[in-house]
Design an enzyme around this catalytic site. Structure first.
Site, PDB file in Angstrom:
ATOM      1  N   THR A  31       0.821  -1.320   0.057  1.00  0.00           N
ATOM      2  CA  THR A  31      -0.141   0.493  -0.289  1.00  0.00           C
ATOM      3  C   THR A  31       0.772   0.910   0.470  1.00  0.00           C
ATOM      4  OG1 THR A  31       0.329  -0.017   2.482  1.00  0.00           O
ATOM      5  CG2 THR A  31      -2.011  -1.680   1.247  1.00  0.00           C
ATOM      6  N   CYS A  35       2.324   2.684   9.057  1.00  0.00           N
ATOM      7  CA  CYS A  35       1.128   2.220  10.826  1.00  0.00           C
ATOM      8  C   CYS A  35       1.853   3.074  11.417  1.00  0.00           C
ATOM      9  CB  CYS A  35      -0.075   1.292  10.256  1.00  0.00           C
ATOM     10  SG  CYS A  35      -0.661   1.723   8.843  1.00  0.00           S
ATOM     11  N   CYS A  39      -2.730   0.134  15.029  1.00  0.00           N
ATOM     12  CA  CYS A  39      -3.497   0.692  13.853  1.00  0.00           C
ATOM     13  C   CYS A  39      -4.806  -0.491  13.705  1.00  0.00           C
ATOM     14  CB  CYS A  39      -3.158   0.393  12.304  1.00  0.00           C
ATOM     15  SG  CYS A  39      -3.791   0.841  11.282  1.00  0.00           S
ATOM     16  N   ARG A  42      -7.196  -4.457   8.883  1.00  0.00           N
ATOM     17  CA  ARG A  42      -6.543  -5.949   8.945  1.00  0.00           C
ATOM     18  C   ARG A  42      -4.954  -5.773   8.297  1.00  0.00           C
ATOM     19  NH1 ARG A  42      -8.461  -9.300   3.840  1.00  0.00           N
ATOM     20  NH2 ARG A  42      -7.704 -11.189   4.759  1.00  0.00           N
ATOM     21  N   ARG A  64       4.468   6.695   3.058  1.00  0.00           N
ATOM     22  CA  ARG A  64       3.366   7.812   3.647  1.00  0.00           C
ATOM     23  C   ARG A  64       3.159   8.115   5.176  1.00  0.00           C
ATOM     24  NH1 ARG A  64       0.853   5.858  -0.579  1.00  0.00           N
ATOM     25  NH2 ARG A  64      -1.611   5.622  -0.770  1.00  0.00           N
ATOM     26  N   CYS A  66      -0.367   6.640   7.752  1.00  0.00           N
ATOM     27  CA  CYS A  66      -1.866   6.120   7.470  1.00  0.00           C
ATOM     28  C   CYS A  66      -2.775   7.578   7.892  1.00  0.00           C
ATOM     29  CB  CYS A  66      -1.591   4.854   8.492  1.00  0.00           C
ATOM     30  SG  CYS A  66      -3.515   3.803   8.412  1.00  0.00           S
ATOM     31  N   CYS A  69      -4.578   5.502  11.225  1.00  0.00           N
ATOM     32  CA  CYS A  69      -4.346   5.438  12.917  1.00  0.00           C
ATOM     33  C   CYS A  69      -3.092   6.111  13.259  1.00  0.00           C
ATOM     34  CB  CYS A  69      -3.206   3.969  12.920  1.00  0.00           C
ATOM     35  SG  CYS A  69      -2.024   3.831  12.285  1.00  0.00           S
ATOM     36  N   ASP A 446      19.278  16.429  49.806  1.00  0.00           N
ATOM     37  CA  ASP A 446      17.852  16.787  49.896  1.00  0.00           C
ATOM     38  C   ASP A 446      17.161  15.897  50.714  1.00  0.00           C
ATOM     39  OD1 ASP A 446      15.639  18.389  48.293  1.00  0.00           O
ATOM     40  OD2 ASP A 446      14.497  15.970  49.418  1.00  0.00           O
TER      41      ASP A 446
END
Length: 505
Positions: A31, A35, A39, A42, A64, A66, A69, A446
């Site tokens: 694709t 992601c 995400c 599927r 690039r 998503c 998500c 301290d």
């Protein structure tokens, strides 16, 4: 950071394991999209998945973000990988815009960090899989994408706020990445303009658990009148960036594992720096599970960690402000120090424009270093040595604008701060912890820590040297161990009573 092997990463993806969120990103070759491991889409086939240690590395590889998500909403975990202090410090500076603008360069960033440019590039490639410029560009794109999704700012304002040099470059970048103009990513229901006076509201994700009650109580106890307010489970304060003033409001959204922040500010270009400061102040980037697992290996600390899951190390909004508060807090109670800080604001703080504040009690911003350095007198009823220390730290901050920026090792940072009149070992560690975000800082003298350690060991109060020896096993997160020791009795957080002068004073 060395990624887990591909099989482990893929199992995390299959199970949508939130423990990996922000630590790994998956690029799907079929694709061209990358992601978060959580995400809801599927799960892609194993052979189509490539795993990366940063969003920047995924984008450099040609993937690039998503749209489902939304990688820009992942917890900002890069600075908590435990691999390179130099990279962590560089990321903190990049988040505040160190590589934005025409004058910015990797060479200048490297100089601020005390390393060579080639060394910095090598470390980024080793730990993040991308160059400093690529990391800055990815941050720019993802912040712009968040503004598009979560606000009603105009596209021109989004481009400016995210640090793009021009609207044209902004449009071109989104067209290349998403094959559509940036305006097409916005839901049609979010087209009404958003006024800066009304505020820009964003979410900042964190890794749960998050002990919101403790961190809010910390800020409430120390809230400076006129500058800070805690009410209705929210933290509000005035802010000044680049000579302009406004305000923020921060609250917890546990069901979204996020903090909400509303920013009222006249200049949208300051949004990234303001968001970065909120992340730092509220410690949203901590890999809290890793930290707690490490500290729990000490049988004495384990019950404390179990009792206060998600306890964070609160930061300071501004390095100079935090340093002044540390000086004012020497040898007096938290309440008394708060009163002195309020008086200092009355005398030297600039009034804030009412149109950019969300609460009537927010009236002034904390005085700048220049304002305090050039004031004829401090005007507080404190010992002369304390007044000189306040002046000295203001003058040092004016002389070195990067005084409270990350630089070098913790030891080098402490020694650098101790050269300032009135700053001793305790104060230097406290500033390093709260302002410079050195998570191994440990103000061992301290009294609150010493009492906490005594209660922990059920014995007589240890001395500083024995506490330091015990704390060796808590590295590199001694700051969190300190929070747990202070939390044994919140009244003691922190309550240093001993002298903290330089030998030269």
């Amino acid at each position: 950071m060395k990624l887990p092997d591909k099989v482990v990463c893929y199992r995390a993806l299959q199970s949508r394991d939130a423990r990996f969120d922000g630590l790994i990103f998956v690029g799907v070759t079929s694709t061209g999209i990358y992601c978060r491991p959580v995400c809801p889409a599927r799960t892609a086939k194993f052979e189509n998945c490539r795993f990366f240690g940063s969003a920047a590395a995924a984008q450099v590889a040609g993937f690039r973000p998503c749209l489902r998500c939304r990688p820009e909403t992942a917890p900002d975990m890069a600075s908590w990988r435990g691999t390179s202090n130099t990279v962590s410090r560089a990321l903190a500076l990049i988040a505040e815009g160190a590589l934005d603008g025409d004058a910015a360069s990797v060479e200048r960033l490297a100089e601020r960090l005390g390393v060579g440019e080639r060394q910095l590039r090598r470390l980024f490639l080793q730990h993040l899989g991308a160059s400093p410029i690529s990391v800055a560009q990815t941050r720019r794109v993802l912040f712009a994408k968040q503004l598009i999704h979560e606000t009603r700012m105009s596209m021109g304002e989004v481009a400016s706020a995210a640090g793009f040099g021009s609207t044209r470059r902004f449009n071109e970048t989104f067209q290349v990445l998403f094959h559509r103009p940036p305006s097409a990513l916005r839901r049609k229901s979010s087209t009404a303009p958003e006024a800066a006076k009304a505020g820009v509201t964003l979410r900042i994700r964190y890794r749960p658990p998050y002990d919101w009650e403790s961190i809010l109580k910390f800020f409430e106890t120390r809230a400076i009148p006129g500058v800070e307010v805690v009410e209705n489970n929210r933290y509000l304060r005035t802010v000044e960036v680049g000579g302009q003033s406004g305000s923020i409001a921060v609250w917890n959204i546990p069901e979204r594992q996020s903090l909400g922040v509303t920013i009222r500010f006249p200049n949208v270009k300051s949004l990234p720096a303001i968001v970065a400061r909120v992340r730092r102040q509220f410690d949203t980037g901590a890999d809290i599970e890793t930290i707690e697992a490490h500290l729990s290996s000490d049988p004495l600390l384990k019950p404390l960690v179990s009792r206060r899951r998600g306890l964070r190390a609160p930061g300071g909004w501004d390095g100079f402000e935090l340093a002044i508060r540390a000086i004012l807090g020497q040898q007096i109670s938290v309440i008394a120090a708060r009163g002195l800080a309020g008086r200092l604001v009355e005398l030297h703080g600039k009034p804030v424009s009412k149109e950019y504040v969300g609460h009537a009690a927010l009236t002034r911003v904390f005085p700048t270093a220049k304002r305090l350095a050039t004031a004829p007198e401090v005007g507080l009823r404190v010992p002369g040595a304390r007044q000189k220390a306040l002046k000295a730290i203001a003058q040092a901050a004016v002389a070195d604008p990067n005084l409270f920026s990350p630089f070098g090792t913790l030891e080098e940072t402490v020694e650098r701060l101790k050269t300032i009149r009135g700053v001793g070992e305790w104060t230097a560690h406290y500033i390093a912890l709260r302002a410079i975000r050195e998570m191994d800082a440990f103000p061992s003298s301290d009294i609150g820590l010493l009492r906490g350690a005594a209660a922990l060991g059920e014995g007589s109060r240890p001395n500083v040297m024995s506490l330091l020896r015990q704390a060796e096993s808590w590295r590199p997160w001694r700051a969190y161990a300190a929070q747990h020791l202070w939390a044994i009795d919140p009244v003691l957080m922190p309550t240093r009573r001993q002298s903290d002068k330089n030998p030269s004073d």
